[in-house]
Design an enzyme around this catalytic site. Sequence first.
Site, PDB file in Angstrom:
ATOM      1  N   GLY A 190       0.829  -1.211   0.000  1.00  0.00           N
ATOM      2  CA  GLY A 190       0.000   0.000   0.000  1.00  0.00           C
ATOM      3  C   GLY A 190       0.861   1.259   0.000  1.00  0.00           C
ATOM      4  O   GLY A 190       1.997   1.279  -0.474  1.00  0.00           O
ATOM      5  N   SER A 191       0.316   2.284   0.620  1.00  0.00           N
ATOM      6  CA  SER A 191       0.967   3.595   0.535  1.00  0.00           C
ATOM      7  C   SER A 191       2.340   3.648   1.196  1.00  0.00           C
ATOM      8  O   SER A 191       3.115   4.556   0.929  1.00  0.00           O
ATOM      9  CB  SER A 191       0.069   4.654   1.157  1.00  0.00           C
ATOM     10  OG  SER A 191      -1.165   4.665   0.496  1.00  0.00           O
ATOM     11  N   THR A 192       2.639   2.702   2.092  1.00  0.00           N
ATOM     12  CA  THR A 192       3.965   2.759   2.713  1.00  0.00           C
ATOM     13  C   THR A 192       5.047   2.624   1.646  1.00  0.00           C
ATOM     14  O   THR A 192       6.164   3.076   1.818  1.00  0.00           O
ATOM     15  CB  THR A 192       4.161   1.632   3.753  1.00  0.00           C
ATOM     16  OG1 THR A 192       3.921   0.377   3.115  1.00  0.00           O
ATOM     17  CG2 THR A 192       3.220   1.794   4.927  1.00  0.00           C
ATOM     18  N   LYS A 236       5.205   4.205  -0.975  1.00  0.00           N
ATOM     19  CA  LYS A 236       5.492   5.517  -1.590  1.00  0.00           C
ATOM     20  C   LYS A 236       6.849   6.040  -1.127  1.00  0.00           C
ATOM     21  O   LYS A 236       7.457   6.872  -1.801  1.00  0.00           O
ATOM     22  CB  LYS A 236       4.369   6.506  -1.263  1.00  0.00           C
ATOM     23  CG  LYS A 236       3.096   6.181  -2.030  1.00  0.00           C
ATOM     24  CD  LYS A 236       1.908   6.971  -1.540  1.00  0.00           C
ATOM     25  CE  LYS A 236       0.647   6.547  -2.278  1.00  0.00           C
ATOM     26  NZ  LYS A 236      -0.584   7.013  -1.604  1.00  0.00           N
TER      27      LYS A 236
END
Lengths: 461, 489
Positions: free
Chosen positions: B218-220, B222
């Site tokens: 997920g966004s981690t 990024k």
Amino acid sequence: MSSSTTNTTTIGTIGAPSRRNTELAMLIFAVLIPVFAYVNVGLAKDGTVPAGVLGYSLGLGLLAGVAHLVVRKWAPYADPLMLPISTLLNGLGLIFIWRLDQEPSLGKAMAPNQLMWSTLGVAFFLAILIFLKDHRVLQRYTYISMVVALVLLVAPMFFPGVNGAKIWITIPGLGSLQPGEFAKIIIAIFFAGYLMVKRDALALASRRFMGLYLPRGRDLGPILVIWALSLMILVFETDLGTSLLFFGLFVVMLYVATERTSWIVFGLLLSAGGAVAVATFESHVQTRVHNWLNPLELLDGGVTETAQAMYSFGSGGILGSGLGQGYSRLILGIAPKSDYILATVGEEVGLAGLMAILLLYGLLIERGIRTALAARDPFGKLLAIGLSGAFALQVFVVAGGVTGLIPLTGMTMPFLAQGGSSVIANWALVAILLRISDTARRPAPAPAPSTDAEMTQVVRP
Amino acid sequence: MNKPLRRVAIFCGLLVLALLIRVNWVQFVQGDELKNDPHNRRVAIERYSTPRGNIIVDGKAITGSTTTDSGDFKYKRTYKNGKMWAPVTGYASQAFDANQLEKLNDGILSGTDDRLFFSRTVDMFTGSKQKGGNVVTTLDAKAQKAAFDGLGNQKGAVAAINPETGAILALASTPSYDPSTFAGMSNKDAEAYLALQKKKNPDEPMLNRALRQTYPPGSTFKVVTASAALENGLYDDVDSHTRSPLPYTLPDTSGIELKNEGNIPCKNATLREALRVSCNTVFGKISADLGNKKMMDEAEKFGFNNPGINTPVRASESIFPKDNRPQNAMAGIGQASNRATPLQMAMVASAVANGGKLMKPYMVDSLVAPNLNVVQQHTPQEMSQPLSPENAQKVQSIMETVVKSGTGTAAQLPGVTVGGKTGTAQHGENNKDNPYAWFISYAKTNKGTPVAVAVVIEGSDTLRDDIAGGRLAAPVAKDVMRAVLEGEK
């Protein structure tokens, strides 16, 4: 020629020394080693010297002592190695069986029975030495032997099989008997008698074909009959061991009697053909071959007996775990004390101990063949090589099977394994060999003064 | 007849020779192999014939041994707080073999390892029983407790690393199991073991989620995408505007739009702002602009696509896939076929925190012989350098903004600089399953950077937006960081 006593025969008046004292000295070792082994097992298992050690030492010592005295009296020139080796193997076998008796998972104790059978075996040994004055007497029973051997071999067919092989005769109230063990001796007697008479016909009446001497059909007959018979044993009794032994024995004796290599070639061809033919439709044999090729295979998620035996050998390593300190009990069932007893030997006394035991067997076999070489009469030669050959084949087939060299067959390690028929038969076998060797090594009687010689020497003036 | 007799004698000699060669082959050449075959029961008998050595945390044993009367096996393994430590120790069972540290260090623990030869020889001469050595771990009992308690009844995992050395400080996985329940070989042990298997228990308590389960990060992820942008010079300044349209259409598609969670200001946002509010559009475009090759290279420097990360317990391979353009853009925001273990994401945070240098993660500090001699000592090793020190500073700076004023405020610690990133990974077809809540972070004090942590919580069905990671996972990370920092003082 200067002396009138110069003999014209090849046998000297001074024969081989009797070597009875050598035998006695070695017998002492043969008794002491199992006694030490016995104490060793006790110390390893319970930390104390086992209570039975005195009785056992006395018993084994007494058996060995009596046997020695009888040999000294009735077979004074017999080979000095065979009795000590047999005593040592039998004694060690008792220790290993007793050691396995300590494992509750392996069922009831068998060592006491084995001791009784061993005593009976030695008694049989003594009786043969005392009553069989000359082995050539056996020659008279050639055809009776044949009939007895056939009956013994065929009989188990009518009794239920044990562990997949029909090799037992059950006598109600008395227990069971493995006639194959006795048959091997009786068959050797029959072959020796038969071949002694027929050897010239078999050897000489043949045509040369492609470098081989092809025997005549009527001479080839018996070998085909034996081959067919051994196949029948294999098929009906599913007993690989006995049929192999039986057939191998015949080929060896035929070869020795005729001195024709072609017999060996025929023998190998026939046995290979027979083995392939049987293996294609006999599931029992197929299983054995499969287990041999895949010893470590898992069956239903569990470890097979074959694998357990291999693990025993591997875990023993070079020096072994020590007597009483192995885990060969993991090979469950009845076999650990008979067929698989070598696995315990391999695990607990290691590669070193197992090689020592195999060398003892090798020595015993070669002493037997030496007896054949030394024997003066063809019947004695044939009988000695037959008995030694049977013994050698049996050792090879069992030890080879258990160690995974060849497919496993149901036979027992002579002297070492638990089994009454086996121990009695093998003591009898050794007794006959000793009798032949005694005759062979006995110094020839001093030749009677030749009257002709005297006549020619008296030169009248 | 003597000539054939001699030949038969030679033949019989050869038979005996063949037997001798065979037994040498079996007992000497194949001996060790057969002796140590896993199906050879003697291996297990030997293993449990003496008290096993212990696994040590903070100087205290978290394992023990007790005598049993179960047939062949004399000693049985016991565990202190087994549920909490199971992901670290693994199990050692009389009936079901062993795994993880118990299995990998079996030689030392059971005392049969060759490196204990001297100690064994001394034991032999003094007549004392063979003893097992100890395995000293790098774990921090307080951090582990914080992680385990923080996860509570939820399904999830925590991995915490010391960024400066790579030492693993916490490794928690829930639901967990107590290895003591099947350490023996009774029917009760078998029942306990079977009840823990996937067939009987869909929650898979025996799965070590921290090392052996991969999730979409997920966004981690990024953080990795931002690092790739900086390292490849796509952007130099985290505070200047990116060229990011809103809405952003995935490349090579006929108008499929990449959406953000909610209505957040992502058009031409700076990297700092984009990470702070977690813009999918900005990072999806970065991934697309850099291309699959460069993204993969950067991810691999952080430890992705490496099947051999041994701590020494092997972590499952985290995957940054080789993929087409639209999928690659999705992978850049931690979706599509992008998969990471919690340990992997802790490694990402630790590399950023450690000035761009990734240390090899490990959890066995030393192996100790029964006489307390050190048999083997781990020295920290550099694994790779995913970021230059300057770029590491930049990424730290924007991660710290996330905690200061972004989605990760729940991880703030008074007086400590905390950098982090939230994540909520969608999974299941058409996003129908509950998402995974992620949080990765590190804590810095004036003395150094003692901890980086990754938390994942499965099935947070209450929250579906990107805040989930911040709400659910960040507090757990915070507790773990605080526990480590308290221990540091």
